[in-house]
Design a protein around this motif. Structure first.
Motif, mmCIF file in Angstrom:
data_model
loop_
_atom_site.group_PDB
_atom_site.id
_atom_site.type_symbol
_atom_site.label_atom_id
_atom_site.label_comp_id
_atom_site.label_asym_id
_atom_site.label_seq_id
_atom_site.Cartn_x
_atom_site.Cartn_y
_atom_site.Cartn_z
ATOM 1 N N ILE A 133 52.790 34.323 52.086
ATOM 2 C CA ILE A 133 53.104 34.763 50.730
ATOM 3 C C ILE A 133 52.005 35.691 50.219
ATOM 4 O O ILE A 133 52.269 36.718 49.587
ATOM 5 C CB ILE A 133 53.260 33.550 49.796
ATOM 6 C CG1 ILE A 133 54.440 32.678 50.241
ATOM 7 C CG2 ILE A 133 53.432 33.995 48.349
ATOM 8 C CD1 ILE A 133 55.759 33.395 50.302
ATOM 9 N N GLY A 134 50.766 35.344 50.513
ATOM 10 C CA GLY A 134 49.643 36.169 50.069
ATOM 11 C C GLY A 134 49.697 37.569 50.632
ATOM 12 O O GLY A 134 49.467 38.550 49.913
ATOM 13 N N ASN A 135 50.013 37.693 51.926
ATOM 14 C CA ASN A 135 50.097 39.020 52.542
ATOM 15 C C ASN A 135 51.164 39.876 51.861
ATOM 16 O O ASN A 135 50.959 41.075 51.619
ATOM 17 C CB ASN A 135 50.412 38.892 54.035
ATOM 18 C CG ASN A 135 49.212 38.477 54.858
ATOM 19 O OD1 ASN A 135 48.074 38.642 54.413
ATOM 20 N ND2 ASN A 135 49.439 37.940 56.043
ATOM 21 N N GLN A 136 52.293 39.272 51.571
ATOM 22 C CA GLN A 136 53.386 40.017 50.955
ATOM 23 C C GLN A 136 53.036 40.474 49.544
ATOM 24 O O GLN A 136 53.330 41.607 49.155
ATOM 25 C CB GLN A 136 54.650 39.158 50.939
ATOM 26 C CG GLN A 136 55.171 38.826 52.334
ATOM 27 C CD GLN A 136 56.383 37.923 52.316
ATOM 28 O OE1 GLN A 136 57.451 38.313 51.862
ATOM 29 N NE2 GLN A 136 56.224 36.703 52.822
ATOM 30 N N HIS A 155 44.505 39.132 41.767
ATOM 31 C CA HIS A 155 45.658 39.415 40.907
ATOM 32 C C HIS A 155 46.880 38.631 41.380
ATOM 33 O O HIS A 155 47.656 38.115 40.562
ATOM 34 C CB HIS A 155 45.950 40.916 40.931
ATOM 35 C CG HIS A 155 47.038 41.348 39.994
ATOM 36 N ND1 HIS A 155 46.865 41.462 38.633
ATOM 37 C CD2 HIS A 155 48.342 41.683 40.229
ATOM 38 C CE1 HIS A 155 47.989 41.850 38.067
ATOM 39 N NE2 HIS A 155 48.909 41.993 39.015
ATOM 40 N N ALA A 156 47.050 38.520 42.695
ATOM 41 C CA ALA A 156 48.178 37.764 43.254
ATOM 42 C C ALA A 156 48.064 36.286 42.909
ATOM 43 O O ALA A 156 49.055 35.642 42.533
ATOM 44 C CB ALA A 156 48.237 37.954 44.765
ATOM 45 N N GLU A 158 46.509 35.002 40.379
ATOM 46 C CA GLU A 158 46.757 34.888 38.938
ATOM 47 C C GLU A 158 48.260 34.916 38.640
ATOM 48 O O GLU A 158 48.759 34.152 37.799
ATOM 49 C CB GLU A 158 46.066 36.050 38.215
ATOM 50 C CG GLU A 158 46.304 36.084 36.713
ATOM 51 C CD GLU A 158 45.729 37.339 36.077
ATOM 52 O OE1 GLU A 158 46.216 37.718 34.996
ATOM 53 O OE2 GLU A 158 44.798 37.935 36.658
ATOM 54 N N THR A 159 48.995 35.761 39.353
ATOM 55 C CA THR A 159 50.436 35.867 39.122
ATOM 56 C C THR A 159 51.173 34.627 39.607
ATOM 57 O O THR A 159 52.107 34.153 38.955
ATOM 58 C CB THR A 159 50.992 37.124 39.818
ATOM 59 O OG1 THR A 159 50.251 38.276 39.389
ATOM 60 C CG2 THR A 159 52.459 37.329 39.482
ATOM 61 N N LEU A 160 50.752 34.083 40.750
ATOM 62 C CA LEU A 160 51.366 32.842 41.234
ATOM 63 C C LEU A 160 51.131 31.700 40.248
ATOM 64 O O LEU A 160 52.023 30.885 40.003
ATOM 65 C CB LEU A 160 50.800 32.478 42.609
ATOM 66 C CG LEU A 160 51.291 33.308 43.799
ATOM 67 C CD1 LEU A 160 50.558 32.888 45.072
ATOM 68 C CD2 LEU A 160 52.795 33.159 43.995
ATOM 69 N N ALA A 161 49.930 31.637 39.689
ATOM 70 C CA ALA A 161 49.644 30.613 38.680
ATOM 71 C C ALA A 161 50.505 30.815 37.439
ATOM 72 O O ALA A 161 50.968 29.849 36.816
ATOM 73 C CB ALA A 161 48.161 30.653 38.312
ATOM 74 N N LEU A 162 50.739 32.086 37.107
ATOM 75 C CA LEU A 162 51.524 32.416 35.930
ATOM 76 C C LEU A 162 52.948 31.874 36.023
ATOM 77 O O LEU A 162 53.538 31.444 35.030
ATOM 78 C CB LEU A 162 51.553 33.942 35.756
ATOM 79 C CG LEU A 162 52.208 34.502 34.507
ATOM 80 C CD1 LEU A 162 51.371 34.179 33.274
ATOM 81 C CD2 LEU A 162 52.375 36.013 34.637
ATOM 82 N N LEU A 191 56.517 38.003 42.824
ATOM 83 C CA LEU A 191 56.541 39.307 43.493
ATOM 84 C C LEU A 191 57.109 40.383 42.567
ATOM 85 O O LEU A 191 56.593 41.506 42.516
ATOM 86 C CB LEU A 191 57.374 39.226 44.767
ATOM 87 C CG LEU A 191 56.655 38.799 46.047
ATOM 88 C CD1 LEU A 191 57.663 38.480 47.143
ATOM 89 C CD2 LEU A 191 55.685 39.872 46.511
ATOM 90 N N ALA A 192 58.176 40.034 41.843
ATOM 91 C CA ALA A 192 58.797 41.004 40.947
ATOM 92 C C ALA A 192 57.893 41.347 39.769
ATOM 93 O O ALA A 192 57.938 42.463 39.243
ATOM 94 C CB ALA A 192 60.137 40.463 40.446
ATOM 95 N N LEU A 193 57.058 40.385 39.354
ATOM 96 C CA LEU A 193 56.187 40.580 38.191
ATOM 97 C C LEU A 193 54.785 41.048 38.556
ATOM 98 O O LEU A 193 53.983 41.326 37.667
ATOM 99 C CB LEU A 193 56.068 39.269 37.404
ATOM 100 C CG LEU A 193 57.303 38.786 36.648
ATOM 101 C CD1 LEU A 193 57.038 37.421 36.054
ATOM 102 C CD2 LEU A 193 57.670 39.777 35.552
#
Length: 349
Positions: A133-136, A155-156, A158-162, A191-193
């Motif tokens: 997931i991180g690579n993507q 940033h990734a 942070e977005t997953l936590a979001l 991913l979309a956000l």
């Protein structure tokens, strides 16, 4: 939703700066040996800034292809043949016609994923099974936001936590199959956000989920929309979801918009027979135990053999012989922001 009967169907007036997207007479066709399929056949509507527009209809209505057309990412064998998709990223900015851009060109690729995100219907098919997931996520972020590898990773996370992924730093190293269905959908939303888009296209994102997980995903989308001021195009056939999240509703049938308006009008004062039939087929919580569920007679017609006149007339209980089976209905303004394409109301034009 601002409407104009001269604007072919529901949608904003040309140049309306309150609209993020204006779809104007869009036609997306598929070409093959068996003939031409008019998947989207003269569709017009608008997506206001910060609002949710739900596109509803039975399978085969052209809902998903409409969303894909806005992304200028039509599946193989199809292409946008005419119409415009005017995208205005900021009220003061000039609009860009997405339909006129090269689907593989730099201009469209800079918008797709960065300014317009997509949540697909099946998360397992949308995520790579051989990459973490991180690579993507890092790849998408570095491509569009021009960040370094370390910054993109932060940033990734942070977005997953979001989106509610627990222990996001650890889950970055997991593969898609290591997540539950609901968590995979949250990853797709992340991913979309990831690039903080202005428009989120959600293509039946809760169809494969159980009711509890579906409610959680809808609550998540609502909170993210409020936080980031997102516009959302939500494609679904579930009218219960529409009632919960929609600001505006676009009803499609066989590639065309048959009715559009704000959610209260569509649910409490529908005028098109197809919209009425859809609402009548929804199960009632307080109905009688022996009451039979209402159904829409017949089937959605084949795209290769579309009936003459109004496409819905073979299934319509209000159809008039000699009229509905011969004349193609055009959009009529029923009220403020309320448009329907039905010959029963053509006298109001």
């Amino acid at each position: 939703m601002n409407t104009d009967p001269n604007f072919a169907a529901a949608g904003g007036r040309h140049g309306d700066r309150d609209q993020l997207i204006e779809v104007d007479d869009l036609r997306t066709h598929f070409f093959g040996g068996a003939g031409t399929i008019k998947a989207v056949d003269g569709v017009s509507f608008s997506i206001p800034r910060g609002k949710t527009v739900c596109v509803v209809g039975e399978s085969g209505s052209g809902k998903s292809i409409t969303g894909r057309s806005i992304l200028n990412q039509v599946p193989r064998g199809g292409r946008i043949v005419s119409g415009a998709i005017r995208y205005r990223p900021d009220p003061a900015a000039a609009s860009v016609d997405l339909a006129a851009l090269d689907p593989r060109g730099h201009g469209m690729r800079a918008i797709r994923g960065a300014q317009i995100g997509l949540i697909s219907q099946e998360p397992m098919a949308a995520l790579s099974p051989v990459h973490t997931i991180g690579n993507q996520m890092v790849e998408v972020i570095r491509l569009h936001l021009k960040m370094g590898k370390k910054e993109a990773r932060e940033h990734a996370i942070e977005t997953l936590a979001l989106v509610g992924i627990p222990r996001p730093a650890e889950r970055m190293e997991n593969y898609a199959f290591q997540f539950s269905g609901g968590m995979r959908q949250r990853v797709c939303i992340a991913l979309a956000l990831a690039c903080r888009p202005k428009l989120l296209i959600a293509d039946e994102p809760t169809t494969a989920l159980d009711v509890t997980t579906q409610a959680n995903i809808l609550d998540l989308l609502a909170s993210l929309q409020a936080e980031f001021g997102l516009s959302v195009l939500f494609v679904t056939h579930d009218l219960g979801v529409v009632a919960e999240i929609a600001d505006e509703v676009v009803v499609m049938y066989v590639g065309r918009v048959v009715e559009a308006g704000d959610v209260d009008t569509i649910f409490h004062a529908p005028v098109h027979p197809y919209t009425k039939a859809l609402l009548q087929s929804v199960p009632r919580m307080h109905g009688q135990p022996t009451e039979r569920l209402a159904i829409i007679d017949g089937m959605v017609p084949s795209r290769f053999n579309r009936p003459p006149g109004c496409s819905f007339h073979p299934r319509c209980k209000e159809a008039r012989a000699g009229l509905c089976d011969q004349k193609d209905p055009q959009p009529v303004a029923i009220g403020d922001g309320h448009v329907a394409s039905c010959l029963l109301y053509e006298g109001r034009r």
